[in-house]
Design an enzyme around this catalytic site. Structure first.
Site, short mmCIF file in Angstrom:
data_model
loop_
_atom_site.label_atom_id
_atom_site.label_comp_id
_atom_site.label_asym_id
_atom_site.label_seq_id
_atom_site.Cartn_x
_atom_site.Cartn_y
_atom_site.Cartn_z
N SER A 12 -4.80 -45.30 7.44
CA SER A 12 -6.04 -45.53 8.20
C SER A 12 -6.65 -46.86 7.78
O SER A 12 -7.01 -47.04 6.61
CB SER A 12 -7.04 -44.41 7.93
OG SER A 12 -8.32 -44.78 8.42
N HIS A 37 -3.20 -46.11 11.92
CA HIS A 37 -4.24 -45.19 12.40
C HIS A 37 -5.58 -45.93 12.48
O HIS A 37 -6.03 -46.53 11.49
CB HIS A 37 -4.34 -44.00 11.45
CG HIS A 37 -5.21 -42.90 11.92
ND1 HIS A 37 -4.80 -41.94 12.83
CD2 HIS A 37 -6.49 -42.57 11.61
CE1 HIS A 37 -5.78 -41.07 13.05
NE2 HIS A 37 -6.82 -41.44 12.32
N ASP A 39 -9.55 -45.47 13.30
CA ASP A 39 -10.64 -44.50 13.44
C ASP A 39 -11.81 -45.12 14.21
O ASP A 39 -12.48 -46.02 13.70
CB ASP A 39 -11.12 -44.06 12.06
CG ASP A 39 -10.11 -43.18 11.35
OD1 ASP A 39 -9.73 -42.15 11.93
OD2 ASP A 39 -9.71 -43.52 10.22
N MET A 41 -15.46 -44.56 15.67
CA MET A 41 -16.63 -43.70 15.47
C MET A 41 -17.85 -44.32 16.16
O MET A 41 -17.99 -45.54 16.18
CB MET A 41 -16.93 -43.52 13.98
CG MET A 41 -15.74 -43.03 13.17
SD MET A 41 -16.19 -42.80 11.44
CE MET A 41 -14.57 -42.55 10.72
N HIS A 70 -7.81 -42.79 17.06
CA HIS A 70 -8.50 -41.50 16.93
C HIS A 70 -9.96 -41.69 17.32
O HIS A 70 -10.73 -42.34 16.60
CB HIS A 70 -8.36 -41.03 15.48
CG HIS A 70 -9.06 -39.76 15.16
ND1 HIS A 70 -9.22 -39.31 13.87
CD2 HIS A 70 -9.66 -38.83 15.95
CE1 HIS A 70 -9.89 -38.16 13.88
NE2 HIS A 70 -10.17 -37.86 15.13
N MET A 72 -13.51 -40.56 17.55
CA MET A 72 -14.55 -39.64 17.08
C MET A 72 -15.83 -40.05 17.79
O MET A 72 -16.78 -40.57 17.18
CB MET A 72 -14.66 -39.72 15.55
CG MET A 72 -13.50 -39.06 14.86
SD MET A 72 -13.39 -39.42 13.10
CE MET A 72 -12.35 -40.88 13.15
N MET A 141 -8.12 -31.87 11.31
CA MET A 141 -9.02 -32.53 10.38
C MET A 141 -9.12 -31.70 9.10
O MET A 141 -9.43 -30.51 9.15
CB MET A 141 -10.41 -32.71 10.99
CG MET A 141 -10.47 -33.61 12.21
SD MET A 141 -9.89 -35.30 11.90
CE MET A 141 -11.04 -35.84 10.62
N ASP A 176 -5.45 -35.32 8.92
CA ASP A 176 -6.37 -36.45 8.71
C ASP A 176 -7.47 -36.02 7.75
O ASP A 176 -8.32 -35.20 8.10
CB ASP A 176 -6.95 -36.90 10.05
CG ASP A 176 -7.75 -38.20 9.94
OD1 ASP A 176 -8.00 -38.66 8.82
OD2 ASP A 176 -8.12 -38.75 11.00
#
Length: 229
Positions: A12, A37, A39, A41, A70, A72, A141, A176
């Site tokens: 990540s 990866h 992330d 957010m 990913h 979020m 998760m 994750d």
């Protein structure tokens, strides 16, 4: 992307040097990363704010493996095409992020990406039972999403349930949160094949000294594979 259940390590970049993402991505791939990866957010669905489509688009030319994005965020649907345009190979949405997850997964695939479904620690495996034919990846998760460096929450029972529900479908199970050489064997033995690791990969290294990245990736992979032997 050829489907395989071999263990894949997906560092990540939330744990990378934010001032040097291009070289960090090159470094982790050269040191054995299978996927990268990312992330995303929004400060709303989770209590943190990271990257948007322009940043992901800037990462894309540096990623030679698989760019695993990913989300979020909530809502998801208005941003699907933007992440497709940014070059995501896999786009993962949280089941908890909206009321119409079928529509979201359909839209991700329609935009030309692999569709991922993420489940928070408090969401049971059964919640994904009717989505198995709509997903290419299920992300379990093992921390509450929002921040890197958190402690692992044991979700091995959920992973085993999902592995049974998947059967022979070509669906990855991704873990994750809190992945280390200590926790990797637990989830690998339960059926996971994609391990996201942030601080456990980037600790001790840098773009000018990337060898520790390789050692960390190799240690996680070896520990996971040992559980499958």
């Amino acid at each position: 992307m050829t489907f395989t259940r071999e263990i894949k390590i997906a560092p990540s970049i939330l744990s990378a040097d934010f001032a040097d993402f291009g070289r960090e991505i090159t470094a982790i791939e050269s040191q054995g990363a299978d996927w990268v990866h990312v992330d995303v957010m929004d400060g709303h669905f989770v209590p943190n704010l990271t990257f948007g489509p322009p940043a992901v688009k800037a990462f894309r030319p540096h990623v030679k493996t698989v760019m695993d994005v990913h989300l979020m965020i909530a809502p998801v649907d208005p941003y699907i095409n933007a992440y497709a345009d940014a070059g995501a190979d896999i786009l993962t949405a949280h089941l908890e992020a909206g009321p119409h997850i079928h529509r979201t997964l359909q839209a991700i695939r329609a935009a030309g990406m692999k569709a991922g479904l993420a489940l928070n620690p408090g969401t049971p495996a059964e919640a994904a039972a009717h989505l198995m034919d709509m997903v290419d990846l299920i992300c379990v998760m093992t921390v509450n999403p929002g921040f890197g460096g958190q402690s692992f929450i044991d979700m091995t029972g959920k992973v085993r349930q999902l592995r049974g529900m998947i059967g022979d479908r070509p669906v990855h199970i991704q873990i994750d949160g809190g992945v280390t050489p200590t926790t990797a064997p637990l989830v690998a033995a339960a059926g996971a094949d994609v391990l996201v690791a942030g601080s456990a990969v980037f600790k001790g290294g840098s773009v000018s000294d990337p060898a520790p990245y390789g050692a960390n990736i190799a240690a996680i992979r070896a520990a996971a594979n040992a559980a499958l032997a």
